[in-house]
Design a protein around this motif. Structure first.
Motif, PDB file in Angstrom:
ATOM      1  N   ALA A 165      -8.082  -0.254  -3.064  1.00 49.56           N
ATOM      2  CA  ALA A 165      -7.316  -1.439  -2.674  1.00 49.56           C
ATOM      3  C   ALA A 165      -5.952  -1.027  -2.141  1.00 49.56           C
ATOM      4  O   ALA A 165      -5.442  -1.610  -1.175  1.00 49.56           O
ATOM      5  N   PHE A 166      -5.344  -0.049  -2.781  1.00 48.98           N
ATOM      6  CA  PHE A 166      -4.043   0.451  -2.347  1.00 48.98           C
ATOM      7  C   PHE A 166      -4.123   0.926  -0.897  1.00 48.98           C
ATOM      8  O   PHE A 166      -3.293   0.582  -0.056  1.00 48.98           O
ATOM      9  N   GLU A 167      -5.158   1.705  -0.605  1.00 50.67           N
ATOM     10  CA  GLU A 167      -5.325   2.241   0.740  1.00 50.67           C
ATOM     11  C   GLU A 167      -5.532   1.124   1.762  1.00 50.67           C
ATOM     12  O   GLU A 167      -4.924   1.125   2.841  1.00 50.67           O
ATOM     13  N   LEU A 204       3.253   6.344   7.087  1.00 49.35           N
ATOM     14  CA  LEU A 204       2.023   6.713   6.395  1.00 49.35           C
ATOM     15  C   LEU A 204       0.953   5.646   6.565  1.00 49.35           C
ATOM     16  O   LEU A 204       1.216   4.449   6.379  1.00 49.35           O
ATOM     17  N   ASN A 205      -0.266   6.084   6.912  1.00 46.63           N
ATOM     18  CA  ASN A 205      -1.387   5.149   6.888  1.00 46.63           C
ATOM     19  C   ASN A 205      -1.917   5.056   5.454  1.00 46.63           C
ATOM     20  O   ASN A 205      -1.380   5.686   4.542  1.00 46.63           O
ATOM     21  N   GLY A 206      -2.969   4.302   5.248  1.00 43.83           N
ATOM     22  CA  GLY A 206      -3.472   4.063   3.899  1.00 43.83           C
ATOM     23  C   GLY A 206      -3.883   5.326   3.181  1.00 43.83           C
ATOM     24  O   GLY A 206      -3.505   5.562   2.023  1.00 43.83           O
ATOM     25  N   LYS A 207      -4.663   6.177   3.846  1.00 41.82           N
ATOM     26  CA  LYS A 207      -5.141   7.411   3.223  1.00 41.82           C
ATOM     27  C   LYS A 207      -3.979   8.346   2.906  1.00 41.82           C
ATOM     28  O   LYS A 207      -3.925   8.944   1.822  1.00 41.82           O
ATOM     29  N   ILE A 261      -8.918  -8.412   0.177  1.00 43.87           N
ATOM     30  CA  ILE A 261      -8.829  -7.091  -0.456  1.00 43.87           C
ATOM     31  C   ILE A 261      -8.711  -7.253  -1.969  1.00 43.87           C
ATOM     32  O   ILE A 261      -9.346  -6.528  -2.746  1.00 43.87           O
ATOM     33  N   PHE A 262      -7.910  -8.217  -2.365  1.00 41.75           N
ATOM     34  CA  PHE A 262      -7.694  -8.479  -3.784  1.00 41.75           C
ATOM     35  C   PHE A 262      -9.007  -8.830  -4.475  1.00 41.75           C
ATOM     36  O   PHE A 262      -9.330  -8.306  -5.544  1.00 41.75           O
ATOM     37  N   GLN A 263      -9.770  -9.747  -3.870  1.00 43.39           N
ATOM     38  CA  GLN A 263     -11.034 -10.179  -4.480  1.00 43.39           C
ATOM     39  C   GLN A 263     -12.024  -9.026  -4.595  1.00 43.39           C
ATOM     40  O   GLN A 263     -12.828  -8.973  -5.522  1.00 43.39           O
ATOM     41  N   LYS A 264     -11.945  -8.084  -3.660  1.00 47.38           N
ATOM     42  CA  LYS A 264     -12.911  -6.994  -3.614  1.00 47.38           C
ATOM     43  C   LYS A 264     -12.617  -5.904  -4.632  1.00 47.38           C
ATOM     44  O   LYS A 264     -13.529  -5.349  -5.244  1.00 47.38           O
ATOM     45  N   TRP A 265     -11.318  -5.591  -4.834  1.00 46.72           N
ATOM     46  CA  TRP A 265     -10.973  -4.404  -5.582  1.00 46.72           C
ATOM     47  C   TRP A 265     -10.177  -4.650  -6.854  1.00 46.72           C
ATOM     48  O   TRP A 265      -9.848  -3.698  -7.559  1.00 46.72           O
TER      49      TRP A 265
END
Length: 341
Positions: A165-167, A204-207, A261-265
């Protein structure tokens, strides 16, 4: 006359348009408020359990720890003061790798966040007495219970976030500008983790962001002077930079993406209406008024031959009473369960 009439019509049209915008805005705000609901805090302080007893076991969500300390069970809560434990779950390392205790003081428009070092020494019967090890003895509910017992305060609610989720959140806001504090050169072939960055500002990108906040030391053993505390400082600085960007008005159109994103992770015991209310508080307070802290202690401490983050009892008590105590009365060290070697 026609010219004057056209002018009047233009003013009327503008007035009608402004009225429509005002009506729609008011309606949307009213709809938003209908779905916004303040969480309900726990009415009592979970009481200290006896280490090694049958009561110090894995708990069900929302279940309090029971035991000896009953002195604060009738303490009155401050109005509109909420405590939430935020955990970052790392499936590769196992357990709750990052833990943050968040207090929302809606009455005084304050949000305070304290980082709980993963190696914090706990008064528990397990051989490895570290905070992040509590997850392996009862999941995040046990982590909540141990934080509550350690600091002498109730943890009203929890939010756990998978690192994925952070990424994705960082990607959703098109990256984050961040000043990397040190050179990073680390490889872990078992996790396929390779972290290579030079010190200095970078977008910075997510990764990349996930790699930066996870980094602890280089291949040659060099790194932050106090490893865990240095990493916490970087995490706090990055979270503040990311929050500032997420709460910027230019990113408000991405709220739906955030929600997906929140609902998923994310896993939490809060209702959607409570999360909307918390989002409202964050927008009201603003990222500049979200203050980060770290539990005071010694990152190079030892207990029975093991390396731990040993809390400073007096300094911890002062910090908790100043920023994280939800009760009207001041806590004492008798309310806490801090193990001192």
């Amino acid at each position: 006359m026609r010219r004057s009439k056209r002018k009047t019509s233009g003013l009327q049209a503008a007035a009608v348009a402004a009225g429509c915008i005002l009506f729609v805005t008011t309606a949307l705000f009213g709809l938003y408020k209908c779905f916004s609901k303040e969480p309900t805090p726990k009415p009592e302080l979970p009481r200290s359990s006896v280490p090694g007893s049958e009561e110090n076991k894995a708990l069900e969500p929302g279940e309090a720890v029971s035991g000896q300390n009953t002195a604060s069970s009738d303490s009155r809560r401050k109005e509109r003061f909420h405590t939430i434990l935020l955990g970052g779950l790392d499936d590769e390392n196992g357990g709750s790798d990052t833990n943050l205790l968040v207090t929302v003081d809606a009455r005084n428009s304050r949000i305070d966040v304290v980082s709980l070092p993963r190696d914090t020494l706990l008064d528990v019967p397990w051989s490895v007495k570290k905070l992040n090890n509590a997850y392996h003895h009862g999941g995040f509910t046990q982590t909540m219970a141990e934080v509550s017992r350690l600091l002498g305060i109730p943890v009203d609610h929890y939010i756990t976030v998978d690192l994925q989720a952070f990424e994705e959140l960082v990607e959703a806001i098109d990256g984050v500008d961040f000043d990397i504090p040190v050179d990073m050169d680390y490889d872990d072939p078992y996790q396929e983790l390779h972290i290579h960055f030079s010190k200095g500002p970078r977008r910075l990108n997510g990764k990349e962001a996930l790699q930066v906040v996870r980094w602890r030391q280089n291949n040659d053993g060099s790194g932050y002077p106090p490893a865990d505390i240095g990493r916490i400082g970087t995490q706090q600085a990055f979270l503040k930079a990311a929050a500032k960007q997420m709460l910027h008005i230019s990113n408000w159109d991405k709220i739906r993406t955030y929600a997906e994103i929140f609902q998923k992770w994310v896993d939490t015991d809060l209702e959607l209406s409570n999360l909307i209310w918390l989002g409202e508080q964050a927008l009201t307070v603003g990222s500049d008024n979200i203050t980060f802290h770290t539990l005071p202690g010694d990152g190079a401490g030892y207990y029975k031959g093991g390396s731990y983050y040993v809390l400073d009892p007096e300094a911890t008590l002062e910090m908790v009473n100043t920023y994280f105590n939800p009760y009207q009365r001041q806590l004492t060290l008798d309310d806490m369960d801090i193990l001192v070697p």
